[in-house]
Design a protein around this motif. Structure first.
Motif, PDB file in Angstrom:
ATOM      1  N   GLY A  31       0.829  -1.205   0.000  1.00  0.00           N
ATOM      2  CA  GLY A  31       0.000   0.000   0.000  1.00  0.00           C
ATOM      3  C   GLY A  31       0.857   1.246   0.000  1.00  0.00           C
ATOM      4  N   GLY A  32       0.338   2.308  -0.517  1.00  0.00           N
ATOM      5  CA  GLY A  32       1.080   3.553  -0.615  1.00  0.00           C
ATOM      6  C   GLY A  32       1.944   3.591  -1.858  1.00  0.00           C
ATOM      7  N   TYR A  33       2.864   4.547  -1.861  1.00  0.00           N
ATOM      8  CA  TYR A  33       3.696   4.802  -3.041  1.00  0.00           C
ATOM      9  C   TYR A  33       5.139   5.059  -2.625  1.00  0.00           C
ATOM     10  CZ  TYR A  33      -0.916   5.746  -4.968  1.00  0.00           C
ATOM     11  OH  TYR A  33      -2.225   5.647  -5.346  1.00  0.00           O
ATOM     12  N   GLU A  34       6.065   4.657  -3.498  1.00  0.00           N
ATOM     13  CA  GLU A  34       7.472   5.008  -3.339  1.00  0.00           C
ATOM     14  C   GLU A  34       7.772   6.139  -4.306  1.00  0.00           C
ATOM     15  OE1 GLU A  34      11.257   2.366  -3.005  1.00  0.00           O
ATOM     16  OE2 GLU A  34      10.892   2.790  -5.148  1.00  0.00           O
ATOM     17  N   ILE A  35       8.390   7.198  -3.804  1.00  0.00           N
ATOM     18  CA  ILE A  35       8.724   8.352  -4.622  1.00  0.00           C
ATOM     19  C   ILE A  35      10.242   8.450  -4.692  1.00  0.00           C
ATOM     20  CG2 ILE A  35       8.522  10.854  -4.897  1.00  0.00           C
ATOM     21  CD1 ILE A  35       6.165   9.133  -2.545  1.00  0.00           C
ATOM     22  N   VAL A  36      10.776   8.535  -5.913  1.00  0.00           N
ATOM     23  CA  VAL A  36      12.214   8.690  -6.116  1.00  0.00           C
ATOM     24  C   VAL A  36      12.443  10.019  -6.823  1.00  0.00           C
ATOM     25  CG1 VAL A  36      14.292   7.763  -7.214  1.00  0.00           C
ATOM     26  CG2 VAL A  36      12.557   6.196  -6.298  1.00  0.00           C
ATOM     27  N   LEU A  37      13.293  10.851  -6.235  1.00  0.00           N
ATOM     28  CA  LEU A  37      13.689  12.136  -6.824  1.00  0.00           C
ATOM     29  C   LEU A  37      15.193  12.087  -7.041  1.00  0.00           C
ATOM     30  CD1 LEU A  37      11.706  14.469  -4.396  1.00  0.00           C
ATOM     31  CD2 LEU A  37      10.959  13.591  -6.617  1.00  0.00           C
ATOM     32  N   ARG A  38      15.610  12.252  -8.296  1.00  0.00           N
ATOM     33  CA  ARG A  38      17.038  12.145  -8.621  1.00  0.00           C
ATOM     34  C   ARG A  38      17.417  13.298  -9.526  1.00  0.00           C
ATOM     35  NH1 ARG A  38      21.933  10.829  -8.304  1.00  0.00           N
ATOM     36  NH2 ARG A  38      22.968   9.378  -9.698  1.00  0.00           N
ATOM     37  N   ASP A  39      18.465  14.036  -9.129  1.00  0.00           N
ATOM     38  CA  ASP A  39      19.012  15.118  -9.949  1.00  0.00           C
ATOM     39  C   ASP A  39      20.525  15.024  -9.861  1.00  0.00           C
ATOM     40  OD1 ASP A  39      19.946  17.503 -11.086  1.00  0.00           O
ATOM     41  OD2 ASP A  39      18.232  18.652 -10.363  1.00  0.00           O
ATOM     42  N   THR A  79       8.424   7.347   0.971  1.00  0.00           N
ATOM     43  CA  THR A  79       7.131   6.716   0.755  1.00  0.00           C
ATOM     44  C   THR A  79       6.041   7.668   1.249  1.00  0.00           C
ATOM     45  OG1 THR A  79       7.179   5.567   2.876  1.00  0.00           O
ATOM     46  CG2 THR A  79       8.033   4.368   0.963  1.00  0.00           C
ATOM     47  N   ALA A  80       4.858   7.527   0.675  1.00  0.00           N
ATOM     48  CA  ALA A  80       3.722   8.360   1.051  1.00  0.00           C
ATOM     49  C   ALA A  80       2.441   7.635   0.674  1.00  0.00           C
ATOM     50  CB  ALA A  80       3.791   9.711   0.355  1.00  0.00           C
ATOM     51  N   THR A  81       1.337   8.102   1.247  1.00  0.00           N
ATOM     52  CA  THR A  81       0.044   7.500   0.932  1.00  0.00           C
ATOM     53  C   THR A  81      -0.925   8.488   0.290  1.00  0.00           C
ATOM     54  OG1 THR A  81      -0.735   7.956   3.172  1.00  0.00           O
ATOM     55  CG2 THR A  81       0.201   5.766   2.765  1.00  0.00           C
ATOM     56  N   SER A  82      -0.683   9.788   0.441  1.00  0.00           N
ATOM     57  CA  SER A  82      -1.601  10.802  -0.076  1.00  0.00           C
ATOM     58  C   SER A  82      -1.226  11.213  -1.497  1.00  0.00           C
ATOM     59  CB  SER A  82      -1.577  12.039   0.824  1.00  0.00           C
ATOM     60  OG  SER A  82      -2.263  13.113   0.208  1.00  0.00           O
ATOM     61  N   VAL A  83      -2.089  10.896  -2.450  1.00  0.00           N
ATOM     62  CA  VAL A  83      -1.851  11.269  -3.845  1.00  0.00           C
ATOM     63  C   VAL A  83      -1.769  12.790  -3.974  1.00  0.00           C
ATOM     64  CG1 VAL A  83      -2.785  11.183  -6.193  1.00  0.00           C
ATOM     65  CG2 VAL A  83      -2.926   9.174  -4.717  1.00  0.00           C
ATOM     66  N   HIS A  84      -2.609  13.498  -3.236  1.00  0.00           N
ATOM     67  CA  HIS A  84      -2.589  14.965  -3.262  1.00  0.00           C
ATOM     68  C   HIS A  84      -1.220  15.496  -2.828  1.00  0.00           C
ATOM     69  CE1 HIS A  84      -2.996  18.957  -1.400  1.00  0.00           C
ATOM     70  NE2 HIS A  84      -3.754  19.188  -2.449  1.00  0.00           N
ATOM     71  N   ASP A  85      -0.700  14.994  -1.710  1.00  0.00           N
ATOM     72  CA  ASP A  85       0.601  15.456  -1.211  1.00  0.00           C
ATOM     73  C   ASP A  85       1.726  15.114  -2.181  1.00  0.00           C
ATOM     74  OD1 ASP A  85      -0.704  16.421   1.028  1.00  0.00           O
ATOM     75  OD2 ASP A  85      -0.005  14.800   2.348  1.00  0.00           O
ATOM     76  N   ILE A  86       1.670  13.935  -2.770  1.00  0.00           N
ATOM     77  CA  ILE A  86       2.707  13.523  -3.727  1.00  0.00           C
ATOM     78  C   ILE A  86       2.705  14.449  -4.938  1.00  0.00           C
ATOM     79  CG2 ILE A  86       3.491  11.705  -5.293  1.00  0.00           C
ATOM     80  CD1 ILE A  86       2.226   9.691  -3.249  1.00  0.00           C
ATOM     81  N   ALA A  87       1.537  14.701  -5.512  1.00  0.00           N
ATOM     82  CA  ALA A  87       1.447  15.576  -6.690  1.00  0.00           C
ATOM     83  C   ALA A  87       1.935  16.981  -6.361  1.00  0.00           C
ATOM     84  CB  ALA A  87       0.013  15.615  -7.211  1.00  0.00           C
ATOM     85  N   GLN A  88       1.559  17.492  -5.199  1.00  0.00           N
ATOM     86  CA  GLN A  88       1.994  18.830  -4.799  1.00  0.00           C
ATOM     87  C   GLN A  88       3.511  18.872  -4.591  1.00  0.00           C
ATOM     88  OE1 GLN A  88       0.719  20.247  -0.881  1.00  0.00           O
ATOM     89  NE2 GLN A  88       0.330  22.244  -1.827  1.00  0.00           N
ATOM     90  N   ASP A  89       4.063  17.901  -3.879  1.00  0.00           N
ATOM     91  CA  ASP A  89       5.509  17.865  -3.644  1.00  0.00           C
ATOM     92  C   ASP A  89       6.284  17.711  -4.951  1.00  0.00           C
ATOM     93  OD1 ASP A  89       4.954  18.131  -0.947  1.00  0.00           O
ATOM     94  OD2 ASP A  89       5.370  16.025  -0.467  1.00  0.00           O
TER      95      ASP A  89
END
Length: 113
Positions: free
Chosen positions: A60-68, A78-88
């Motif tokens: 459950g939830g999502y893994e978010i990877v940010l790479r620069d 990791t996060a569970t809120s689609v709204h928070d993920i899209a905003q971040d």
């Protein structure tokens, strides 16, 4: 005509050029554990220096990877809120460098109405 700056591609073939926060929300919200498990956002160029991905976790939830690589940034959360993920993601992407656009900091957008 392709994206001006970057594109978002999901595993099922959906693509949105220069997606807004709402478009990112929709792509992430459409993810599932079967045949559409991830979304990747990156510049439309050969060998992009940054990317962001969101993947469904089995538990459950999502893994978010940010790479620069130009900034030596690599963050996995990791996060569970689609709204928070899209905003971040929108805030993080706004801080990336794009050819022909002056550099910006993500903090420029955090207090914007």
């Amino acid at each position: 005509m392709g994206a001006q700056y970057y594109g978002a591609d999901s595993e099922n073939g959906d693509r949105i050029d220069d997606p807004s926060e709402d478009a990112l929300f929709m792509l992430i919200d459409d993810l599932n554990g079967a045949d559409n498990t991830f979304v990747v956002v990156q510049p439309d160029e050969d060998d992009p220096v940054w990317f962001a991905s969101v993947a469904v976790l089995e538990e459950g939830g999502y893994e978010i990877v940010l790479r620069d690589s130009s900034r030596r940034e690599h963050e996995v959360t990791t996060a569970t809120s689609v709204h928070d993920i899209a905003q971040d993601l929108t805030i993080w992407i706004a801080g990336r460098a794009f050819p022909g656009r002056p550099p910006r900091n993500a903090t420029d957008f955090q207090n914007t109405p």
